[in-house]
Scaffold this motif. Structure first.
Motif, PDB file in Angstrom:
ATOM      1  N   PHE A  56       0.820  -1.204   0.000  1.00 37.17           N
ATOM      2  CA  PHE A  56       0.000   0.000   0.000  1.00 37.17           C
ATOM      3  C   PHE A  56       0.856   1.257   0.000  1.00 37.17           C
ATOM      4  CE2 PHE A  56      -2.101   3.267   2.709  1.00 37.17           C
ATOM      5  CZ  PHE A  56      -3.102   3.627   1.817  1.00 37.17           C
ATOM      6  N   VAL A  57       1.953   1.223   0.749  1.00 36.47           N
ATOM      7  CA  VAL A  57       2.778   2.419   0.902  1.00 36.47           C
ATOM      8  C   VAL A  57       3.373   2.845  -0.448  1.00 36.47           C
ATOM      9  CG1 VAL A  57       4.992   1.331   1.466  1.00 36.47           C
ATOM     10  CG2 VAL A  57       4.402   3.541   2.477  1.00 36.47           C
ATOM     11  N   CYS A  58       3.462   1.921  -1.405  1.00 40.40           N
ATOM     12  CA  CYS A  58       4.017   2.260  -2.720  1.00 40.40           C
ATOM     13  C   CYS A  58       3.132   3.201  -3.521  1.00 40.40           C
ATOM     14  CB  CYS A  58       4.313   1.008  -3.522  1.00 40.40           C
ATOM     15  SG  CYS A  58       5.792   0.185  -2.938  1.00 40.40           S
TER      16      CYS A  58
ATOM     17  N   GLU B 187      10.287   2.065   0.249  1.00 35.25           N
ATOM     18  CA  GLU B 187      10.151   2.864   1.468  1.00 35.25           C
ATOM     19  C   GLU B 187      10.125   4.342   1.099  1.00 35.25           C
ATOM     20  OE1 GLU B 187      13.157   2.073   4.333  1.00 35.25           O
ATOM     21  OE2 GLU B 187      12.438   0.043   4.727  1.00 35.25           O
ATOM     22  N   PRO B 188       9.267   5.110   1.774  1.00 32.82           N
ATOM     23  CA  PRO B 188       9.221   6.542   1.489  1.00 32.82           C
ATOM     24  C   PRO B 188      10.517   7.243   1.903  1.00 32.82           C
ATOM     25  CG  PRO B 188       7.262   5.837   2.666  1.00 32.82           C
ATOM     26  CD  PRO B 188       8.240   4.714   2.741  1.00 32.82           C
ATOM     27  N   ARG B 189      10.710   8.409   1.320  1.00 30.24           N
ATOM     28  CA  ARG B 189      11.861   9.231   1.701  1.00 30.24           C
ATOM     29  C   ARG B 189      11.346  10.503   2.339  1.00 30.24           C
ATOM     30  NH1 ARG B 189      14.422  10.155  -4.021  1.00 30.24           N
ATOM     31  NH2 ARG B 189      13.284  12.068  -3.552  1.00 30.24           N
TER      32      ARG B 189
ATOM     33  N   GLU C 218       0.606  -2.478   6.757  1.00 35.89           N
ATOM     34  CA  GLU C 218       1.118  -1.718   5.615  1.00 35.89           C
ATOM     35  C   GLU C 218       2.156  -0.659   5.968  1.00 35.89           C
ATOM     36  OE1 GLU C 218       0.702  -2.658   2.648  1.00 35.89           O
ATOM     37  OE2 GLU C 218      -0.916  -4.094   2.952  1.00 35.89           O
ATOM     38  N   SER C 219       2.317  -0.334   7.227  1.00 37.37           N
ATOM     39  CA  SER C 219       3.369   0.609   7.610  1.00 37.37           C
ATOM     40  C   SER C 219       4.702   0.000   7.183  1.00 37.37           C
ATOM     41  CB  SER C 219       3.371   0.806   9.121  1.00 37.37           C
ATOM     42  OG  SER C 219       4.602   1.364   9.521  1.00 37.37           O
ATOM     43  N   CYS C 220       5.546   0.798   6.533  1.00 38.74           N
ATOM     44  CA  CYS C 220       6.776   0.204   6.013  1.00 38.74           C
ATOM     45  C   CYS C 220       7.780  -0.040   7.129  1.00 38.74           C
ATOM     46  CB  CYS C 220       7.367   1.078   4.923  1.00 38.74           C
ATOM     47  SG  CYS C 220       8.348   2.460   5.532  1.00 38.74           S
ATOM     48  N   GLY C 221       7.565   0.593   8.278  1.00 42.35           N
ATOM     49  CA  GLY C 221       8.407   0.318   9.421  1.00 42.35           C
ATOM     50  C   GLY C 221       9.618   1.207   9.546  1.00 42.35           C
ATOM     51  N   LYS C 222       9.721   2.193   8.671  1.00 49.91           N
ATOM     52  CA  LYS C 222      10.919   3.030   8.693  1.00 49.91           C
ATOM     53  C   LYS C 222      10.956   3.938   9.924  1.00 49.91           C
ATOM     54  CE  LYS C 222      13.478   5.992   5.489  1.00 49.91           C
ATOM     55  NZ  LYS C 222      13.702   6.168   4.052  1.00 49.91           N
ATOM     56  N   CYS C 223       9.813   4.492  10.301  1.00 51.68           N
ATOM     57  CA  CYS C 223       9.873   5.361  11.491  1.00 51.68           C
ATOM     58  C   CYS C 223       9.090   4.815  12.669  1.00 51.68           C
ATOM     59  CB  CYS C 223       9.483   6.803  11.194  1.00 51.68           C
ATOM     60  SG  CYS C 223       8.431   7.065   9.805  1.00 51.68           S
ATOM     61  N   VAL C 224       9.643   5.069  13.844  1.00 46.55           N
ATOM     62  CA  VAL C 224       9.104   4.487  15.076  1.00 46.55           C
ATOM     63  C   VAL C 224       7.672   4.930  15.392  1.00 46.55           C
ATOM     64  CG1 VAL C 224       9.487   4.184  17.545  1.00 46.55           C
ATOM     65  CG2 VAL C 224      11.426   4.219  15.973  1.00 46.55           C
ATOM     66  N   PRO C 225       7.355   6.216  15.301  1.00 47.37           N
ATOM     67  CA  PRO C 225       5.986   6.602  15.671  1.00 47.37           C
ATOM     68  C   PRO C 225       4.938   5.849  14.878  1.00 47.37           C
ATOM     69  CG  PRO C 225       7.348   8.551  15.319  1.00 47.37           C
ATOM     70  CD  PRO C 225       8.171   7.368  14.903  1.00 47.37           C
ATOM     71  N   CYS C 226       5.205   5.674  13.595  1.00 50.93           N
ATOM     72  CA  CYS C 226       4.238   4.972  12.744  1.00 50.93           C
ATOM     73  C   CYS C 226       4.276   3.475  13.045  1.00 50.93           C
ATOM     74  CB  CYS C 226       4.536   5.263  11.279  1.00 50.93           C
ATOM     75  SG  CYS C 226       3.585   4.308  10.092  1.00 50.93           S
ATOM     76  N   ARG C 227       5.462   2.890  13.048  1.00 48.99           N
ATOM     77  CA  ARG C 227       5.571   1.439  13.221  1.00 48.99           C
ATOM     78  C   ARG C 227       5.040   0.997  14.578  1.00 48.99           C
ATOM     79  NH1 ARG C 227      11.157   0.592  12.923  1.00 48.99           N
ATOM     80  NH2 ARG C 227      11.256   0.674  15.194  1.00 48.99           N
TER      81      ARG C 227
ATOM     82  N   GLY D 109       4.898  12.906  14.201  1.00 43.35           N
ATOM     83  CA  GLY D 109       6.241  12.332  14.173  1.00 43.35           C
ATOM     84  C   GLY D 109       6.550  11.393  13.032  1.00 43.35           C
ATOM     85  N   SER D 110       5.636  11.271  12.072  1.00 45.74           N
ATOM     86  CA  SER D 110       5.881  10.317  11.000  1.00 45.74           C
ATOM     87  C   SER D 110       6.481  10.989   9.781  1.00 45.74           C
ATOM     88  CB  SER D 110       4.584   9.612  10.609  1.00 45.74           C
ATOM     89  OG  SER D 110       4.142   8.816  11.667  1.00 45.74           O
ATOM     90  N   LEU D 111       7.242  10.179   9.068  1.00 44.98           N
ATOM     91  CA  LEU D 111       7.933  10.703   7.901  1.00 44.98           C
ATOM     92  C   LEU D 111       6.991  10.944   6.734  1.00 44.98           C
ATOM     93  CD1 LEU D 111      10.713  11.243   6.556  1.00 44.98           C
ATOM     94  CD2 LEU D 111      10.785   8.824   5.985  1.00 44.98           C
ATOM     95  N   CYS D 112       6.180   9.958   6.408  1.00 44.76           N
ATOM     96  CA  CYS D 112       5.348  10.103   5.216  1.00 44.76           C
ATOM     97  C   CYS D 112       3.890  10.245   5.609  1.00 44.76           C
ATOM     98  CB  CYS D 112       5.551   8.923   4.259  1.00 44.76           C
ATOM     99  SG  CYS D 112       4.521   7.499   4.614  1.00 44.76           S
ATOM    100  N   ALA D 113       3.069  10.478   4.593  1.00 49.25           N
ATOM    101  CA  ALA D 113       1.656  10.737   4.861  1.00 49.25           C
ATOM    102  C   ALA D 113       0.900   9.499   5.335  1.00 49.25           C
ATOM    103  CB  ALA D 113       0.990  11.311   3.621  1.00 49.25           C
ATOM    104  N   LEU D 114       1.481   8.311   5.153  1.00 45.75           N
ATOM    105  CA  LEU D 114       0.789   7.133   5.670  1.00 45.75           C
ATOM    106  C   LEU D 114       0.683   7.260   7.182  1.00 45.75           C
ATOM    107  CD1 LEU D 114       1.066   3.455   4.645  1.00 45.75           C
ATOM    108  CD2 LEU D 114       1.152   4.030   7.052  1.00 45.75           C
ATOM    109  N   GLY D 115       1.823   7.501   7.812  1.00 41.04           N
ATOM    110  CA  GLY D 115       1.800   7.704   9.253  1.00 41.04           C
ATOM    111  C   GLY D 115       1.103   9.010   9.611  1.00 41.04           C
ATOM    112  N   GLY D 116       1.344  10.018   8.788  1.00 36.99           N
ATOM    113  CA  GLY D 116       0.797  11.343   9.071  1.00 36.99           C
ATOM    114  C   GLY D 116      -0.717  11.356   9.141  1.00 36.99           C
TER     115      GLY D 116
HETATM  116  S1  SF4 Z   1       5.265   7.129   8.319  1.00 32.32           S
HETATM  117 FE1  SF4 Z   1       7.304   6.209   8.331  1.00 32.32          FE
HETATM  118  S2  SF4 Z   1       7.024   4.061   8.927  1.00 32.32           S
HETATM  119 FE2  SF4 Z   1       5.048   4.899   8.370  1.00 32.32          FE
HETATM  120  S3  SF4 Z   1       4.848   4.267   6.235  1.00 32.32           S
HETATM  121 FE3  SF4 Z   1       5.624   6.374   6.234  1.00 32.32          FE
HETATM  122  S4  SF4 Z   1       7.857   6.148   6.167  1.00 32.32           S
HETATM  123 FE4  SF4 Z   1       7.019   4.132   6.702  1.00 32.32          FE
END
Ligand code: SF4
Ligand SMILES: Cc1cc2nc3c(=O)[nH]c(=O)nc-3n(C[C@H](O)[C@H](O)[C@H](O)COP(=O)(O)O)c2cc1C
Ligand code: FES
Lengths: 636, 159
Positions: free
Chosen positions: A321-323, A339-341, A492-501, A537-544
């Protein structure tokens, strides 16, 4: 036909397309998009073919995309020269022979057409296509398509060709004015003029965020770099949404044409269409379309002798999904784990392989040829002030008329749900509508007069998203819906950032507990505050945007959360740990169906006597309720 | 599983894509298309032939949901767990399949006949609740239909 290089060539191609679009003989079209196929459209098509051969009938048989009204699938349309298009719904294999009888005899006494199309506006060529001028008396009783509530308020711009042309035939697309906008753009417009026109149109991205398309194109045009890319986002990850699938399957050239125009405006020579793994038919039709466009020189070198070259590659996603997120999608196209940047590097400047890349959604691209043909001003006059044009929605869930609808923005939810959707089935009451997928929220019945545009939905705590509208009735538990979305987001969280994961997982656990009767005082407040920190605290809009499904349901359905936590009750009768099935003695006829069908055999009773459920053994699956014909099973 | 055949398939696929590193996902998709899953040996071949660390190949193979490192059953059952299907009772449908087959989502039956997977939306939301069996869509599935659906496939096997 050879390559198309001039306007004259294009006219010739259009003429060729007209020969099959409106042949001089009877034509029968079958809607063979995925939803049609699921209902058996391919068998119907084969049967039609067999029947025509058997009877030696000279009939032009053709496949087409979806008209959107999925309850009519399989849909078969009969077009006879000089007569209205007649659409027959639910044509199963066994109805093929009687249908052909009717076509041969000219009667409509047996199978009744669901609607007729006397004429339609060709948006791009700006002319009226008249199928039948004189309407025979017997057809007067058949509703015209735009008299049907489902279509009355629709305006099909992006979906202009879906259900009318054969998506595998480029000539039919050209016959509907296709690639004329590209000709116009390449032969008489500068890149700046094109971008201006798109800016004037007010077109905002249909992929969810609603970013102004003209502005995005301009930044990418201005970005430094010799090699640039344009990309089409066909990842359509929002569960419950299938607009892009319908477009990719039913009118792939509209997307390709939009991309070539965009590429010329931006200065890109390579393009990618990233398609979701679950859409095999979309991949096949796009692939075919790209090859046909290449053959005719509409992709490749020196398009329309303009010196401009551009080609497209189709990339299949692999189920993440994150793609769908812009930076993740680009990383995935590079062949890596998607993974998002960080967003401070703009993809319009540094996208795929760090080169300027412009990403737009399928529907966004499909609107472009119309904007070039009709002008930005024309487009800007449709829809609402800051949300111009139309939007395609997939209207699904607890609604009578399910399907794809394209409506001018600014239309109210009420018009969509009641006028177009025909309200809620089984006399149940409308509770909420979910928009924006996992990044969106649930809009309650109180806000039914809300206009549907980017800003109003945002203010209501949801978002436009890609266009899924999942309607819910009083048997839908809002806490369970929030839990459902968090289950989705956890996987579906890619796991890159802690707040989201971690945060999303913790919120899921809390919601899971609440649904299982283990909710505690303070949980609601905890969810609210966690939601806020995850969003921040999330990097991308999925977490956001992950907290949205919880925050919006708490905002509008707090009482339902409280019932789960304080009273250990699920008012909608969904959360298994909190509900109980029982049989109403005055309604039970003792027919025994429930006892037979219960998977754990926990229902007993003598024939013609009231049955009872052994609560200790009951797994609360609800099969009994599903099969009882007397509404004797209740859940509380 | 024939090791030589796997190696050959992997090598051919790599060649087909000109050893292009950006095509690893497509290469994996093609290999999975042949075997229904990604044999370990194939991943090693990709790593060696394309000169990418094995860990990176695994990263990709595990990141994307559509790849499986475990062999799958003969029939693939995919339960849609998209929002529209969820609202129409998909959770109960998954439950019933699990019960009937005696496995959990993501698992394969002992006889190797069925693999049960959950997918997030098949794009047929207007037909919810939807189940896809070997690529064929079953629309408007009710819990009570499930034993009948499975019976059809089991019967085929007996024949
Ligand atoms: S907020 Fe971070 S952990 Fe969540 S999907 Fe985006 S990059 Fe991955
Ligand atoms: C987690 C996530 C998933 C997304 N999925 C999609 C998608 O499936 N399709 C899409 O067009 N946009 C998706 N988007 C939005 C894209 O990032 C991007 O904004 C969009 O494709 C840009 O095109 P537009 O300007 O034409 O809307 C997603 C965004 C996020 C954060
Ligand atoms: S939600 Fe099940 S097919 Fe889309």
């Amino acid at each position: 036909m050879g390559r198309i290089r001039t306007l004259k060539d294009l006219d010739l191609a259009a003429k060729k397309g007209l020969e099959t679009l409106f042949p001089k003989k009877t034509k029968i079209m079958v809607g063979t998009a995925t939803s049609g196929i699921a209902a058996g459209a391919l068998e119907v098509y084969e049967e039609l073919k067999r029947e025509c051969e058997k009877r030696k009938l000279d009939i032009h048989l053709s496949k087409t995309g979806s008209m959107g009204m999925d309850s009519l699938e399989p849909l078969v349309e009969v077009i006879e020269p000089g007569k209205p298009r007649l659409a027959y719904g639910k044509v199963t294999k066994d109805k093929v022979s009687p249908l052909i009888d009717q076509v041969v005899s000219g009667s409509i006494d047996g199978l009744k057409p669901a609607y007729r199309i006397d004429d339609e506006d060709d948006l791009i060529r700006q002319e009226k296509i008249t199928y039948g001028k004189k309407i025979e008396a017997k057809l007067k009783g058949i509703p015209k398509i735009n008299e049907l509530p489902f279509y009355k308020k629709q305006l099909r711009i992006a979906l202009r060709n879906c259900g009318t042309i054969d998506p595998e035939n480029i000539y039919e697309y050209i016959a509907r004015g296709g690639y004329y906008s590209l000709y116009r753009a390449l032969s008489s417009m500068t890149p700046e003029q094109i971008i201006d026109e798109v800016t004037i149109s007010g077109l905002r991205g249909r992929g969810g965020g609603g970013f102004p398309t003209g502005r995005k194109w301009l930044s990418c045009r201005k970005a430094h770099g010799d090699i640039k890319y344009v990309i089409c986002n066909g990842d359509e990850g929002d569960p419950g949404a299938y607009m892009d699938r319908s477009l990719m399957e039913g009118d792939p050239h509209s997307i390709i044409e939009g991309m070539v125009i965009g590429a010329f405006a931006i200065g890109a020579h390579e393009g990618f269409i990233y398609v979701r793994n679950e859409y095999p038919l979309a991949v096949a039709n796009l692939q075919k379309a790209v090859e046909q466009a290449r053959e005719l020189g509409l992709l490749g070198d020196d398009i329309f002798k303009s010196g401009f070259s551009f080609d497209i590659k189709i990339v299949r996603g692999a189920g993440a999904f994150v793609c769908g997120e812009s930076t993740a999608l680009m990383t995935s196209i590079e062949g890596k784990a998607g993974e998002p940047r960080a967003k401070y590097i703009h993809t319009v400047e540094q996208g795929i392989w760090n080169r300027p890349s412009n990403l737009n959604n399928v529907e966004t691209w499909a609107n472009v040829p119309v904007i070039i043909a009709r002008g930005g001003k024309w487009f800007a006059n449709i829809g609402a002030k800051n949300s111009t044009g139309t939007k395609v929605f997939s209207l699904v869930g607890k609604i009578n008329n399910v399907g794809l609808v394209e409506v001018p923005m600014g239309i109210t939810l009420k018009e969509i749900i009641y006028d177009i959707g025909g309200g809620i089935p089984e006399g149940k009451s409308f509770k909420a509508v979910q928009t924006g997928g996992p990044s969106g929220g649930c809009i309650p019945a109180d806000l039914i007069d809300l206009p549907v545009d980017f800003d109003s939905l945002w203010e209501a705590g949801s978002m436009m998203g890609s266009g899924g509208m999942i309607v819910m009735d009083d048997r839908t538990c809002m806490v369970d819906i929030a839990r459902y979305f968090f289950d989705f987001l956890v996987s579906e969280s890619c796991g890159k950032c802690v707040p989201c994961r971690e945060g999303v997982y913790q919120m899921y656990e809390i919601l899971h507990d609440i649904c299982h009767g283990r909710g505690k005082k303070g949980d609601i407040e905890l969810l609210e505050s966690m939601g806020k920190s995850i969003a921040d605290g999330s990097l991308c809009a999925l977490g956001g945007s992950a907290p949205n499904p919880v925050l919006s349901t708490i905002r509008y359905f707090r009482k339902e959360y409280e019932a789960h936590i304080n009273k250990k009750k699920c008012p909608a009768g969904v959360c298994r740990a909190l509900i109980k099935y029982s049989i109403l003695a005055d309604k039970c006829t003792g027919c025994g169906v429930c006892a037979k069908r219960c998977p754990v055999e926990c229902i007993s009773g003598e024939r013609k006597k009231v049955h009872i459920i052994d609560q200790g053994k009951c797994i609360k699956c609800g099969t009994c309720k599903e099969v009882c014909k007397f509404d004797a099973i209740i859940v509380e | 599983m024939d090791l030589k055949a796997i190696t050959k398939t992997a090598r051919d696929t790599i060649k087909k894509y000109n050893r292009d590193h950006s095509q690893i996902i497509a290469i994996l998709q093609d290999i999975q298309g042949v075997y229904n899953y990604l044999p370990k040996e194939a991943l090693s071949v990709i790593s060696e032939e394309m000169d990418v660390p094995l860990s990176r190949v695994y990263e990709i193979a595990t990141f994307y949901n559509s790849f499986s490192l475990k062999p799958r059953g003969k029939h693939m059952i995919e339960i849609c767990a998209g929002t529209a299907c969820h609202v129409q009772g998909a959770a109960n449908i998954l439950d019933r399949f699990e019960r009937e087959l005696g496995i959990k989502r993501g698992e394969t039956t002992q006889d190797g006949l069925f693999t049960l997977e959950e997918v997030r939306c098949l794009g047929c939301c207007s037909l919810a609740a939807v189940v896809r069996l070997d690529g064929n869509i079953y629309p408007f599935v009710k819990q009570d239909d499930i034993p009948r659906i499975l019976k059809k496939y089991k019967k085929q096997e007996v024949k």
